[in-house]
Every structure is written in structure tokens, then in C-alpha cells.
Design a protein around this motif. Structure first.
Motif: not given
Length: 238
Positions: A162-165, A168-169, A172, A203, A210, A229, A231
Motif C-alpha cells: 500500500r505504501d508504495d503509492d 510513486d507520488a 511524480d 522508483e 514490493k 490490487n 487495496k
């Protein structure tokens, strides 16, 4: 050797394999931290330390792979133990790749120093701060994944997914800053491209972390979550 000694010896070998993997993870974590220090502190002398750690990590990969297959050959393990050995085999490769990415970050430092790019006060200062943020997030994902393996903690492994988001942000945002800086300062395009490759390396560290977490889940539960997924994947009832 009597039959009661074999399981004891096998369990000892499994523990040794796990310990070797965690030691290899420690090398990868140290290598990544030093690479980030080199690029965020403009420390050219740290680059060689990173590359030396890469050699140790590569040697550890070879040694652990050899031991894994020796254990399989000696004991022909049952399903649960075989899952552990398969998971470790895959994790070894991800740790080696993390070392490659750390080396890629470090190798960019001499070029960036030659451009006079490194340093918080220059036009690339905000981008370099973002490199540090992204790098810290990648390092934390790696640490969490290794700790999840050490404790066979599925909940923590799922947290990594989950924390990989957040990583990624951060990636970006770093890319936006680099594009903006190169647009405003065309003379820094060469240095900016170097930092793009640094950002991509960080990244990928998150991607490999992961992968490590997914193998922890496989090792403990026998479930392949690589294409699920996180989530939407419920945690199993205890």
C-alpha cells in the motif's frame, strides 16, 4: 545419523538461509543509504564505498543461491519449507537488483559534480531535495519489507504494497520539478537527465521492495499476490 536428527538439522539450515538473506538485505540497505548520502551531500568520495558494497552484495547473491540449492538437494523439503526456499531465491535477485540501482545513483554523482549541479543553493536545489525525499521513502519500504520477512509479518508486508503509492507520488513530483528546472535552465538539461535516471532508479527500488513483500506473503500464506490490487485484497482472518 538417526532419523530424529534430520528435521533439527534442516530447521537449522532454514534459519541460516533466512539469516543470510537478511544480511544481504542489510548490505543493500547500507548501499542505498550511502548512495543517497553521496548524491544529496555532494560526496564524491562516498561513491567508491557504494561500489565496493555492490561487489559484496553480488558475492552474497552467489553464495546464497548455492546454499539454497544445496539445501533442496539434501532434504527435498515439503511444501511449506519449499515455499520459503523459493521465496528466498526470488528475494535474493531483488536485493541484488536494489544494489544495482544504488550503484546507478552513485555513478551519477561524479557527472553531477562535474556539472556543478549538486548543492542545495543552485537551480537544481528543489529537485535535489525531492531526490532525498524519494530516496528516504524507498529506503523505508526496503526496511519494512526486510523486517516483514524477519518476523514473517504478513500485515506489514501488505503495508509495503500500500505504501508504495507514496513513493510513486514522490517520484511524480520529482519528475515535475526536474522538467520545470530543465525548461527554465536549458544549460542544465544534461544534469537533469542524469537526475531523471536517478529518480527512476529510486522508483525501481520501491518496485523491488514490493516484490520482497509479495514473497513474504507467499512464504507465509502460499498466496501469489503479484497481480492483485493490495487495496482490494483482504487480510486473512487470524
Amino acid at each position: 545419523m538417526n532419523s530424529t536428527q534430520i528435521p533439527v538439522h534442516f530447521d537449522t539450515e532454514l534459519q541460516a538461509v533466512s539469516a543470510q538473506l537478511l544480511a544481504m538485505g542489510g548490505l543493500a540497505e547500507s548501499q542505498l543509504s550511502q548512495a543517497l548520502y553521496a548524491i544529496t551531500r555532494a560526496s564524491g568520495e562516498t561513491v567508491q564505498q557504494v561500489l565496493q558494497l555492490e561487489q559484496r552484495l553480488n558475492a552474497a547473491e552467489v553464495d546464497l543461491e548455492r546454499e539454497l540449492w544445496a539445501v533442496v538437494a539434501r532434504h527435498q523439503p515439503a511444501a511449506r519449507d519449499l515455499r520459503l526456499l523459493i521465496a528466498v531465491s526470488k528475494m535474493v535477485h531483488d536485493l541484488e537488483r536494489i544494489g544495482d540501482e544504488a550503484a546507478r545513483v552513485a555513478r551519477a554523482v561524479p557527472r553531477l559534480l562535474s556539472h556543478g549541479t549538486l548543492g542545495a543553493g543552485g537551480p537544481m536545489g528543489q529537485a535535489l531535495l525531492a531526490v532525498g525525499t524519494t530516496g528516504r521513502l524507498a529506503t523505508e519500504l526496503l526496511r519494512l519489507a526486510l523486517d516483514a520477512f524477519a518476523r514473517r509479518d504478513v500485515a506489514q508486508a501488505r503495508r509495503v504494497l500500500r505504501d508504495d503509492d507514496a513513493l510513486d507520488a514522490s517520484f511524480d513530483e520529482l519528475m515535475r520539478r526536474l522538467v520545470s528546472c530543465m525548461s527554465d535552465h536549458p544549460r542544465l538539461i544534461s544534469a537533469g537527465i542524469d537526475l531523471v535516471f536517478v529518480a527512476k532508479a529510486l522508483e525501481r527500488v520501491g518496485d523491488h521492495a514490493k516484490n520482497l513483500a509479495e514473497q513474504v506473503i507467499y512464504c507465509v500464506e502460499g498466496v501469489d499476490v503479484r497481480h492483485a490490487n493490495p487495496k482490494r485484497t483482504p487480510c486473512p482472518a487470524s
